[in-house]
Design a protein around this motif. Structure first.
Motif, PDB file in Angstrom:
ATOM      1  N   VAL A   1       0.710  -0.952  -0.017  1.00  0.00           N
ATOM      2  CA  VAL A   1      -0.144   0.031  -0.555  1.00  0.00           C
ATOM      3  C   VAL A   1       1.174   1.220  -0.268  1.00  0.00           C
ATOM      4  O   VAL A   1       1.898   1.100   0.388  1.00  0.00           O
ATOM      5  N   ASP A   2       0.504   2.050  -0.744  1.00  0.00           N
ATOM      6  CA  ASP A   2       1.673   3.208  -1.020  1.00  0.00           C
ATOM      7  C   ASP A   2       0.865   4.251   0.157  1.00  0.00           C
ATOM      8  O   ASP A   2      -0.542   4.660   0.204  1.00  0.00           O
ATOM      9  N   ARG A   3       1.304   4.402   1.287  1.00  0.00           N
ATOM     10  CA  ARG A   3       0.330   4.908   2.411  1.00  0.00           C
ATOM     11  C   ARG A   3       0.253   6.945   1.938  1.00  0.00           C
ATOM     12  O   ARG A   3      -0.481   7.199   2.581  1.00  0.00           O
ATOM     13  N   ALA A   4       0.683   7.380   1.192  1.00  0.00           N
ATOM     14  CA  ALA A   4       1.192   8.372   1.025  1.00  0.00           C
ATOM     15  C   ALA A   4      -0.209   8.503   0.233  1.00  0.00           C
ATOM     16  O   ALA A   4      -0.733   9.873   0.316  1.00  0.00           O
ATOM     17  N   LEU A   5      -0.727   7.837  -0.657  1.00  0.00           N
ATOM     18  CA  LEU A   5      -2.018   7.775  -1.192  1.00  0.00           C
ATOM     19  C   LEU A   5      -3.454   8.157  -0.704  1.00  0.00           C
ATOM     20  O   LEU A   5      -4.166   8.045  -0.904  1.00  0.00           O
ATOM     21  N   LEU A   6      -3.493   7.499   0.248  1.00  0.00           N
ATOM     22  CA  LEU A   6      -4.248   7.932   1.701  1.00  0.00           C
ATOM     23  C   LEU A   6      -4.188   8.742   2.535  1.00  0.00           C
ATOM     24  O   LEU A   6      -6.253   8.577   3.053  1.00  0.00           O
ATOM     25  N   VAL A   7      -3.952   9.486   2.397  1.00  0.00           N
ATOM     26  CA  VAL A   7      -3.948  10.827   3.169  1.00  0.00           C
ATOM     27  C   VAL A   7      -4.617  11.919   1.951  1.00  0.00           C
ATOM     28  O   VAL A   7      -4.443  12.094   0.902  1.00  0.00           O
ATOM     29  N   GLU A   8      -6.102  12.180   2.770  1.00  0.00           N
ATOM     30  CA  GLU A   8      -6.783  12.974   1.233  1.00  0.00           C
ATOM     31  C   GLU A   8      -6.089  14.923   1.923  1.00  0.00           C
ATOM     32  O   GLU A   8      -5.883  15.346   2.705  1.00  0.00           O
ATOM     33  N   ASP A   9      -6.230  14.624   0.475  1.00  0.00           N
ATOM     34  CA  ASP A   9      -5.542  16.542   0.493  1.00  0.00           C
ATOM     35  C   ASP A   9      -6.681  17.737   0.997  1.00  0.00           C
ATOM     36  O   ASP A   9      -6.757  18.667   1.123  1.00  0.00           O
ATOM     37  N   GLU A  10      -7.755  17.474   0.319  1.00  0.00           N
ATOM     38  CA  GLU A  10      -9.263  17.827   0.579  1.00  0.00           C
ATOM     39  C   GLU A  10      -9.677  16.975   1.519  1.00  0.00           C
ATOM     40  O   GLU A  10     -10.057  16.203   1.854  1.00  0.00           O
ATOM     41  N   VAL A  11     -10.797  18.672   2.573  1.00  0.00           N
ATOM     42  CA  VAL A  11     -11.248  18.672   3.777  1.00  0.00           C
ATOM     43  C   VAL A  11     -13.008  18.887   3.541  1.00  0.00           C
ATOM     44  O   VAL A  11     -12.922  19.517   3.237  1.00  0.00           O
ATOM     45  N   THR A  12     -14.002  17.589   3.564  1.00  0.00           N
ATOM     46  CA  THR A  12     -15.191  18.319   3.721  1.00  0.00           C
ATOM     47  C   THR A  12     -16.439  18.866   4.878  1.00  0.00           C
ATOM     48  O   THR A  12     -16.379  17.678   6.097  1.00  0.00           O
ATOM     49  N   MET A  13     -16.283  19.998   5.282  1.00  0.00           N
ATOM     50  CA  MET A  13     -16.451  20.263   6.530  1.00  0.00           C
ATOM     51  C   MET A  13     -17.900  20.891   6.456  1.00  0.00           C
ATOM     52  O   MET A  13     -18.535  21.871   5.450  1.00  0.00           O
ATOM     53  N   PRO A  14     -19.323  20.321   7.754  1.00  0.00           N
ATOM     54  CA  PRO A  14     -20.218  20.904   7.457  1.00  0.00           C
ATOM     55  C   PRO A  14     -20.300  22.521   7.736  1.00  0.00           C
ATOM     56  O   PRO A  14     -19.072  23.149   8.645  1.00  0.00           O
ATOM     57  N   VAL A  15     -21.056  23.163   7.924  1.00  0.00           N
ATOM     58  CA  VAL A  15     -21.519  24.620   7.580  1.00  0.00           C
ATOM     59  C   VAL A  15     -22.873  25.340   8.243  1.00  0.00           C
ATOM     60  O   VAL A  15     -23.657  25.025   7.824  1.00  0.00           O
ATOM     61  N   GLN A  16     -22.659  25.626   9.488  1.00  0.00           N
ATOM     62  CA  GLN A  16     -23.493  25.948  10.108  1.00  0.00           C
ATOM     63  C   GLN A  16     -23.992  27.451  10.024  1.00  0.00           C
ATOM     64  O   GLN A  16     -22.804  28.257   9.716  1.00  0.00           O
TER      65      GLN A  16
END
Length: 872
Positions: free
Chosen positions: A803-818
């Motif tokens: 497994v290429d562990r570097a590819l498991l890290v997400e470059d983007e993140v999705t957050m809820p907005v209130q």
């Protein structure tokens, strides 16, 4: 390459032949790689494999193939648990010799198992009825005799009047023989025993070390071993001694409830009961009636509680009152002392008995907060904790303190020259009676000599062979009737002697087979250094129904073998997994006869499922989903499935539909859906193979290449983790996700894949990873796909991809907005975005703009990578 349909029937036989020719799955004991031993409980050769076998052996095969790819030297053998009554029954019914019947069945089932593509080392195959195997088993028995682990004594046994043989307690289910279903009787016979009870405490305490066993199995074994701390209490007879004894001794775990006593009960085999029976025909008849129940705890618990007053009474050890003595059908002679004191208020069995015979019920343990003046026991005994009352000097004490005080007082009291009580630890586990009065089993290697007694057969004279010229024209043991088998010469004095005709319980055969696989052709039971190198079994897989019968015996057997120098370890199975059953709908015709699924067509009519006979169209009732069984005809023949859909379809379906520890329902629609999915995988491989770039690697590149690589390596990491955890259905779910991703790319981005070398390379890498992930589950399709992708060699010999562990890290993140605490939207930003950058993206969202309604926010609170709250 051509994109024709994958031909499972042609491909599977071809790849099976390739594995065999290359000896891919033959294991060498001198291989320097780390070892891994995976074993499924071996089958009884009943004639054909069933879907339960398919599920069991597929699970083990996935583990074996995966561990082999991970660099282990994997031992994955197969054999046959081949002795037993069914072969003799077949001999009587079909006039065929048990040996012939057994080996013909083995040949059939071996062919079926091979058609499944299992990665088994067939070079180590044996059957327990092979002369070579039972020779070594006889050597073990003789060694056990020399080590003091064998006993021969008269004992009450469970007698199956149909199979005409003795059954162990564990083989009596609800008072009936586990194979014949006949009501079991009690008989007194001289039997051979293995002294498993010598290991009661060790077998119990060692369960805590088996942290890779299901808790349910460990609990079942703890309950079966049944350790209980209690007190042996002597009750004085009120009158003359019986059989020379002035007292009756009981074992109790609840001495705190002595003041709640209302009777004393004896087993029908208690010496006092026997003495009374000699003089009283009514007592003798009642005792005989009790013996017909059987000796199993289950039979005693479910039988109607019956008793007979003896006319005797005993004195209470503290208050001197007298209580009647009964003979009762629920008291076992081989547990405790064969006598109990009855406290009906706090034991359900005693309460049922007391109500039946109008005996007093005096509660002596008061629940927390209950009123002692108002508390009564109705039809349910009170068995929980509380404070003692109605108990003189014990009043107000808790249960444990009262037990200790009663024990101390009685231990300090003398009754007829001995202490009135003694503390004792008891075990429910009894020695293992292995004598079976039948032909088709391992002969017990002993000789009976009038001058020398019981003499083991010398090693040079082993094996004691089963004669083949036997007759099965009537029930009973053919060895007793054989003209020459019993005739022999005593090896010690040379005088004429008689050979033992009992054969061993077949659970002996299966209690050490896992050690024999490590060196199956050795001229001794084990080669200790080889057995010690391979064992314990790293992963053992089988049914929960063997939690006691097989697993407990095997744990004892390993210890016995260790004592005799054959192995150097105590526990045979490091990891245990118990799989669920395979179930299917049941069908019944109008006359109530069970109908096979193969003879039924299920249709949708007016929004309801209905069934009808294929032959006549007559309606069929759809019944409940139940375990596949021949009696209800709701079985599916694996060979039919393999012929119709291929082995990989059967394997994948068995792994994908439910968690492996739960039952799985086999459906025709499910099998068809699995077959369609595997064709879909083949189409992806076919299309991907045409897009493989002539140069370049899948590194860096555009967004499509990166997304494909991420999807593949995330799936790989998840599949690896879930195979390790035996969560096969979860592993397969991750593969489904990757297949959807690849199919989407081939549908929507084919021009880009054809033009972009990085994207095409990423597709090739992802498809190759998909094939290698599926190889443990669908090995034939994987081999065909591996070759189609242009790889040399067998995927069965390929290493598991990293497994290429570097590819498991997400470059983007999705957050809820209130907005003011109420969720309005989600925002996707770079993982490294600053709060100001996050705020800027949030204020661009349409939902936020609408909520602000032209106003400026008072505050924007950004919790990094978690949530954003806009305060208006």
């Amino acid at each position: 390459m051509a994109t024709e349909r994958y031909n499972a029937r042609e491909a599977e036989t071809r790849w099976q032949r390739a594995w065999t020719e290359a000896k891919v799955f033959e294991t060498k004991n001198d291989d320097p790689r780390p070892k891994y031993y995976v074993l499924e409980m071996f089958p009884y050769p009943s004639g054909r494999i069933h879907m339960g076998h398919v599920r069991n052996y597929t699970m083990g095969d996935v583990v074996a193939r995966y561990k082999r790819a991970k660099g282990f030297n994997v031992l994955h053998p197969m054999g046959w648990d081949a002795f037993g009554m069914p072969a003799e029954n077949a001999a009587m019914k079909g006039h065929v010799h048990p040996k012939t019947w057994t080996y013909e069945n083995i040949a059939t089932m071996r062919g079926q198992l091979k058609s499944m593509g299992l990665s088994l080392d067939w070079s180590r195959e044996f059957a327990t009825c092979d002369e070579d195997y039972y020779t070594q088993q006889q050597k073990l028995f003789v060694d056990f005799m020399k080590a003091g682990l064998v006993d021969r004594k008269k004992s009450k046994v469970n007698w199956d009047p149909v199979d005409m043989t003795v059954l162990a307690n564990e083989q009596v289910i609800d008072g009936r023989g586990w194979r014949s279903g006949a009501l079991v009787e009690q008989r007194e016979l001289t039997q051979w025993f293995l002294k498993i009870s010598d290991y009661s405490d060790e077998l119990l305490s060692a369960l805590d070390t088996l942290d890779r066993w299901p808790e349910k199995v460990r609990t079942m074994q703890k309950n079966w071993i049944g350790r209980s701390e209690g007190l042996r209490v002597r009750f004085e007879l009120d009158g003359a001694a019986v059989g020379g004894e002035p007292t009756i001794e009981v074992f109790t775990t609840r001495p705190d409830t002595l003041y709640g006593m209302s009777f004393l009960a004896l087993s029908a085999d208690h010496p006092v009961a026997k003495a009374l029976a000699e003089k009283d025909p009514a007592i003798a008849a009642f005792c005989e009636e009790c013996r017909r129940i059987g000796t199993s705890a289950a039979a005693l618990e479910t039988a109607e509680k019956k008793g007979l007053a003896t006319g005797l009474s005993v004195k209470h050890p503290f208050n001197g009152r007298t209580y009647p003595v009964y003979i009762a059908n629920f008291v076992l002679m081989d547990y405790g002392t064969g006598a109990i004191f009855g406290c009906p208020a706090h034991d359900q069995r005693d309460l049922d008995f007391a109500r039946k015979y109008n005996l007093t019920v005096t509660p002596v343990v008061l629940p927390e907060g209950a009123d002692p003046a108002a508390f009564v026991v109705g039809d349910v005994a009170y068995t929980d904790d509380g404070k003692l009352f109605n108990s003189d000097f014990l009043d107000g004490m808790d249960v444990d303190a009262a037990k200790d005080l009663v024990a101390s007082k009685l231990e300090a009291t003398t009754l007829h020259g001995a202490p009135a009580a003694k503390r004792q630890v008891n075990y429910r586990l009894r020695d293992w009676g292995i004598s079976r009065q039948r032909y088709w089993g391992c002969p017990i290697p002993v000789i009976h000599c009038e001058a020398c007694g019981v003499v083991p057969v010398p090693a040079k004279d082993l094996p004691v062979r089963l004669p083949e010229d036997v007759e099965f024209d009537r029930p009973g043991n053919p060895l007793d009737r054989h003209p020459t088998f019993t005739k022999c010469v005593c090896p010690e004095c040379g005088k004429p002697a008689r050979r033992e005709t009992d054969t061993m319980d077949t659970f002996v055969d299966s209690s050490w087979y896992y050690t024999r696989f490590t060196e199956p052709r050795a001229q001794m039971p084990t080669v200790p250094e080889v057995a010690n190198a391979w064992l314990p079994v790293d992963q053992y897989i089988g049914g929960i129904e063997h939690a006691i019968l097989h697993l407990l015996y095997s744990r004892f057997f390993t210890r016995a073998m260790k004592k005799c120098g054959h192995v150097g370890f105590d526990e045979p199975f490091r990891g245990l997994f118990t799989q669920g059953m395979v179930v299917h709908e049941t069908y019944q015709s109008a006359d109530g006869e069970w109908v096979s699924p193969a003879d039924v067509e299920v249709i949708e009519e007016a929004g309801a499922r209905k069934a009808r006979l294929l032959s006549s169209g007559a309606p069929v009732k759809i019944g409940p989903i139940e375990k596949m069984s021949k009696s209800k005809k709701n079985t599916v023949d694996p060979t039919d499935i393999i012929d119709s859909f291929g082995a990989d379809t059967a394997r994948w379906f068995m792994l994908s539909d439910s968690p492996p520890e739960r039952d799985v329902e086999w459906t025709e629609a499910g099998a068809q859906g699995t077959a369609r999915f595997l064709q879909r995988v083949w189409r992806i491989v076919s299309e991907a193979s045409e897009l493989v770039p002539t140069a370049g690697r899948a590194e860096g590149g555009d967004k499509l290449a990166l997304s494909l690589r991420k999807a593949a390596h995330k799936a790989l990491a998840a599949v690896e983790e879930n195979i390790e955890g035996l969560r096969f259905n979860v592993a397969l779910a991750k593969i489904y996700e990757l297949v959807n991703t690849l199919a989407g790319a081939l549908t929507n981005d084919k021009p880009l894949l054809a033009a972009d070398g990085a994207a095409a390379a990423a597709l090739a890498e992802a498809t190759g990873l998909l094939v290698r992930m599926m190889a443990p589950m669908t090995p034939h399709l994987a081999e065909e796909s591996w070759a189609a992708l242009g790889h040399d060699g067998l995927v069965a010999l390929a290493d598991w991809p990293a497994v290429d562990r570097a590819l498991l890290v997400e470059d983007e993140v999705t957050m809820p907005v209130q907005v003011n605490g109420k969720k309005r939207a989600d925002v996707t930003v770079a993982r490294t975005a600053s709060p100001a950058q996050v705020e800027a993206e949030v204020l661009k969202l349409e939902a936020v703009i609408k909520a602000l309604d032209g106003k400026s926010p008072k505050k924007v609170i950004v919790v990094a990578q978690r949530i954003v709250n806009v305060v208006v």
